[in-house]
Design an enzyme around this catalytic site. Structure first.
Site, PDB file in Angstrom:
ATOM      1  N   CYS A 122     -17.566 -11.056  16.542  1.00 42.39           N
ATOM      2  CA  CYS A 122     -18.247 -11.974  15.616  1.00 42.39           C
ATOM      3  C   CYS A 122     -17.599 -11.996  14.239  1.00 42.39           C
ATOM      4  CB  CYS A 122     -19.717 -11.595  15.480  1.00 42.39           C
ATOM      5  SG  CYS A 122     -20.576 -11.524  17.043  1.00 42.39           S
ATOM      6  N   HIS A 263     -22.232 -14.643   9.172  1.00 43.87           N
ATOM      7  CA  HIS A 263     -22.307 -14.800  10.627  1.00 43.87           C
ATOM      8  C   HIS A 263     -23.780 -14.898  11.015  1.00 43.87           C
ATOM      9  CE1 HIS A 263     -22.260 -14.176  14.827  1.00 43.87           C
ATOM     10  NE2 HIS A 263     -22.696 -12.933  14.763  1.00 43.87           N
ATOM     11  N   ASN A 293     -26.456 -17.626  18.266  1.00 36.80           N
ATOM     12  CA  ASN A 293     -25.339 -16.795  17.789  1.00 36.80           C
ATOM     13  C   ASN A 293     -24.083 -17.252  18.534  1.00 36.80           C
ATOM     14  OD1 ASN A 293     -23.407 -14.770  17.548  1.00 36.80           O
ATOM     15  ND2 ASN A 293     -24.889 -13.088  17.630  1.00 36.80           N
TER      16      ASN A 293
HETATM   17  O1  UT7 Z   1     -23.618 -10.982  16.643  1.00 37.81           O
HETATM   18  C1  UT7 Z   1     -23.696  -9.641  16.262  1.00 37.81           C
HETATM   19  C2  UT7 Z   1     -24.271  -8.830  17.322  1.00 37.81           C
HETATM   20  N1  UT7 Z   1     -25.650  -9.072  17.695  1.00 37.81           N
HETATM   21  C3  UT7 Z   1     -26.714  -8.911  16.875  1.00 37.81           C
HETATM   22  O2  UT7 Z   1     -26.620  -8.767  15.682  1.00 37.81           O
HETATM   23  C4  UT7 Z   1     -28.071  -8.814  17.550  1.00 37.81           C
HETATM   24  C5  UT7 Z   1     -28.913  -7.762  16.886  1.00 37.81           C
HETATM   25  N2  UT7 Z   1     -30.175  -7.503  17.583  1.00 37.81           N
HETATM   26  C6  UT7 Z   1     -31.165  -8.410  17.675  1.00 37.81           C
HETATM   27  O3  UT7 Z   1     -31.029  -9.534  17.249  1.00 37.81           O
HETATM   28  C7  UT7 Z   1     -32.478  -7.972  18.269  1.00 37.81           C
HETATM   29  O4  UT7 Z   1     -32.438  -6.579  18.522  1.00 37.81           O
HETATM   30  C8  UT7 Z   1     -32.845  -8.708  19.589  1.00 37.81           C
HETATM   31  C9  UT7 Z   1     -33.199 -10.169  19.282  1.00 37.81           C
HETATM   32  C10 UT7 Z   1     -31.721  -8.649  20.574  1.00 37.81           C
HETATM   33  C11 UT7 Z   1     -34.084  -8.063  20.194  1.00 37.81           C
HETATM   34  O5  UT7 Z   1     -35.146  -8.100  19.268  1.00 37.81           O
HETATM   35  P1  UT7 Z   1     -35.962  -6.755  18.960  1.00 37.81           P
HETATM   36  O6  UT7 Z   1     -37.014  -7.125  17.983  1.00 37.81           O
HETATM   37  O7  UT7 Z   1     -35.003  -5.688  18.573  1.00 37.81           O
HETATM   38  O8  UT7 Z   1     -36.656  -6.469  20.355  1.00 37.81           O
HETATM   39  P2  UT7 Z   1     -36.620  -5.137  21.209  1.00 37.81           P
HETATM   40  O9  UT7 Z   1     -35.352  -5.008  21.945  1.00 37.81           O
HETATM   41  O10 UT7 Z   1     -37.086  -4.007  20.340  1.00 37.81           O
HETATM   42  O11 UT7 Z   1     -37.780  -5.422  22.248  1.00 37.81           O
HETATM   43  C12 UT7 Z   1     -39.175  -5.491  21.864  1.00 37.81           C
HETATM   44  C13 UT7 Z   1     -39.987  -5.878  23.079  1.00 37.81           C
HETATM   45  C14 UT7 Z   1     -39.682  -5.036  24.310  1.00 37.81           C
HETATM   46  O12 UT7 Z   1     -40.887  -4.888  25.036  1.00 37.81           O
HETATM   47  P3  UT7 Z   1     -41.723  -3.510  24.986  1.00 37.81           P
HETATM   48  O13 UT7 Z   1     -40.779  -2.470  25.494  1.00 37.81           O
HETATM   49  O14 UT7 Z   1     -42.085  -3.321  23.541  1.00 37.81           O
HETATM   50  O15 UT7 Z   1     -42.878  -3.805  25.870  1.00 37.81           O
HETATM   51  C15 UT7 Z   1     -38.724  -5.913  25.108  1.00 37.81           C
HETATM   52  O16 UT7 Z   1     -38.781  -5.646  26.496  1.00 37.81           O
HETATM   53  O17 UT7 Z   1     -39.683  -7.241  23.447  1.00 37.81           O
HETATM   54  C16 UT7 Z   1     -39.285  -7.292  24.823  1.00 37.81           C
HETATM   55  N3  UT7 Z   1     -38.281  -8.340  24.962  1.00 37.81           N
HETATM   56  C17 UT7 Z   1     -38.604  -9.627  25.183  1.00 37.81           C
HETATM   57  N4  UT7 Z   1     -39.794 -10.241  25.339  1.00 37.81           N
HETATM   58  C18 UT7 Z   1     -39.770 -11.575  25.518  1.00 37.81           C
HETATM   59  C19 UT7 Z   1     -36.928  -8.219  24.872  1.00 37.81           C
HETATM   60  N5  UT7 Z   1     -36.372  -9.421  25.031  1.00 37.81           N
HETATM   61  C20 UT7 Z   1     -37.388 -10.305  25.220  1.00 37.81           C
HETATM   62  C21 UT7 Z   1     -37.421 -11.691  25.436  1.00 37.81           C
HETATM   63  N6  UT7 Z   1     -38.638 -12.283  25.581  1.00 37.81           N
HETATM   64  N7  UT7 Z   1     -36.322 -12.460  25.482  1.00 37.81           N
END
Ligand code: UT7
Length: 336
Positions: A122, A263, A293
């Site tokens: 990225c 980015h 992204n």
């Molecule tokens: O381009 C540079 C590289 N990439 C980035 O900078 C991405 C950086 N990270 C992020 O943007 C975020 O971490 C994500 C958008 C990928 C994820 O968001 P988050 O707030 O960190 O969610 P999480 O992984 O902590 O998950 C929270 C909950 C989990 O459920 P439980 O375990 O709390 O019951 C996940 O299973 O949300 C659940 N979850 C979803 N629910 C609905 C994870 N993905 C989804 C989804 N829809 N798509």
């Protein structure tokens, strides 16, 4: 050409043209809810994304790059033959050999300009801006194009809801050219990496590529694996510290900036940066809602939007910042 403080001829760098290209097909949050267990509310709240573009059959990293470069050449009012060098930042090259850049140069009619792919995930486009500025400032090259082009859909696992909601396909190109005014161009830059963190964001091809502990591996090779929470934390702290360092080195404050072009990783990351820098609405560009992204393509998509809206003028200070797989992170501060 004027003389710089060290007595040598000072070469400025001018942003001569910008262009972008998008596939025609879109994939909305509602479409994704039909593929994996997710919904529009979760995606919007956690990422800020509403829709993204996905390459249809026949659309490739190369074809998007070609279209964006042609648009940038038009915007610059130049001829393809005036290009000396093309740097193509991508994490989705068509092949490992030849470089995608070499075929792009040929297809736009810019041969025998130099051509090289640049792999910094990225951060690739901003790494490219820094390299282009340095090449031009040596006086050896006059006009350099930097392209960020990605077809991330080709390495996305549409059964993994943690990653498939984030990514989109696009390309953007910028043409930089030598200028008589040495005050124009890249005033300060940083390019960093921390390879010990590679396993937080990677695309394994074979079992040999897996980290020792591969708990988070989805089981699908040739698709992007990401520890979202770790990348998120790293992005927030690193982006803020690298911005502070760059502005301090240049003796510039956030209020001096006409725009911050980051980015587009996640709207929440960008809002945190905006708050910490105390920037008014609109100064830090956010368009992730429309494109998702797009890795190396996201910064030129933002730059193009600002330029087409007439919101950038000669003499403006613009800060570019990016972070991504590697981990790699980078800034580039420009006086337009
Ligand atoms: O381009 C540079 C590289 N990439 C980035 O900078 C991405 C950086 N990270 C992020 O943007 C975020 O971490 C994500 C958008 C990928 C994820 O968001 P988050 O707030 O960190 O969610 P999480 O992984 O902590 O998950 C929270 C909950 C989990 O459920 P439980 O375990 O709390 O019951 C996940 O299973 O949300 C659940 N979850 C979803 N629910 C609905 C994870 N993905 C989804 C989804 N829809 N798509």
């Amino acid at each position: 050409m004027s003389t710089g403080p060290d007595g040598r001829a000072g070469v400025g760098v001018r942003l001569a043209g910008v262009g972008t290209a998008l596939p025609t097909r879109t994939l909305t949050n509602e479409d994704l809810a039909g593929l994996v267990d997710t919904n529009d509310e979760w995606i919007t709240q956690r990422t800020g994304i509403k829709t993204r573009y996905i390459a249809e059959n026949g659309t490739t990293t190369r074809s998007l790059a070609v279209d964006s470069l042609r648009a940038a050449i038009d915007d610059a009012g130049m001829q393809p033959g005036e290009l000396d060098m093309v740097l193509l930042a991508t994490m989705t090259p068509e092949m490992s050999c030849p470089s995608t850049a070499a075929r792009v140069v040929h297809e736009v009619g810019a041969s025998p300009a130099g051509a090289m792919d640049l792999a910094a995930a990225c951060s690739g486009f901003v790494y490219g801006l820094n390299h282009a500025a340095a090449l031009i400032q040596t006086g050896h090259y006059k006009t350099v194009a930097v392209i960020g082009s990605e077809t991330l859909s080709k390495i996305t696992n549409y059964e993994d809801r943690r990653t498939c909601i984030l990514f989109g396909d696009a390309a953007g190109a910028a043409i930089l050219t030598a200028d008589d005014d040495p005050a124009r161009g890249c005033l300060a830059q940083t390019m960093r990496s921390e390879g010990s963190l590679w396993g937080e964001l990677y695309v394994p091809r074979t079992p040999d590529d897996l980290p020792e502990s591969h708990d988070g591996f989805t089981g699908r090779f040739n698709t992007l694996q990401m520890n979202g929470q770790e990348v998120f934390k790293f992005a927030v702290t690193t982006t803020q510290s690298i911005i502070d360092e760059t502005l301090e080195n240049a003796g510039v404050t956030p209020t001096d900036l006409a725009a911050v072009i980051p980015h587009q990783s996640n709207r929440r990351i960008l809002e945190l940066v905006k708050k910490r820098m105390d920037l008014p609405d609109g100064k830090l560009v956010i368009n992730i809602d429309k494109y998702g992204n797009t890795s190396a393509a996201s910064v030129p998509l933002c730059l193009n939007e600002k330029r087409r809206a007439g919101e950038l003028s000669e003499g403006d200070l613009v800060l570019f910042v990016a972070i991504g797989g590697g981990m790699c992170w980078t800034t580039s501060l420009w006086r337009l």
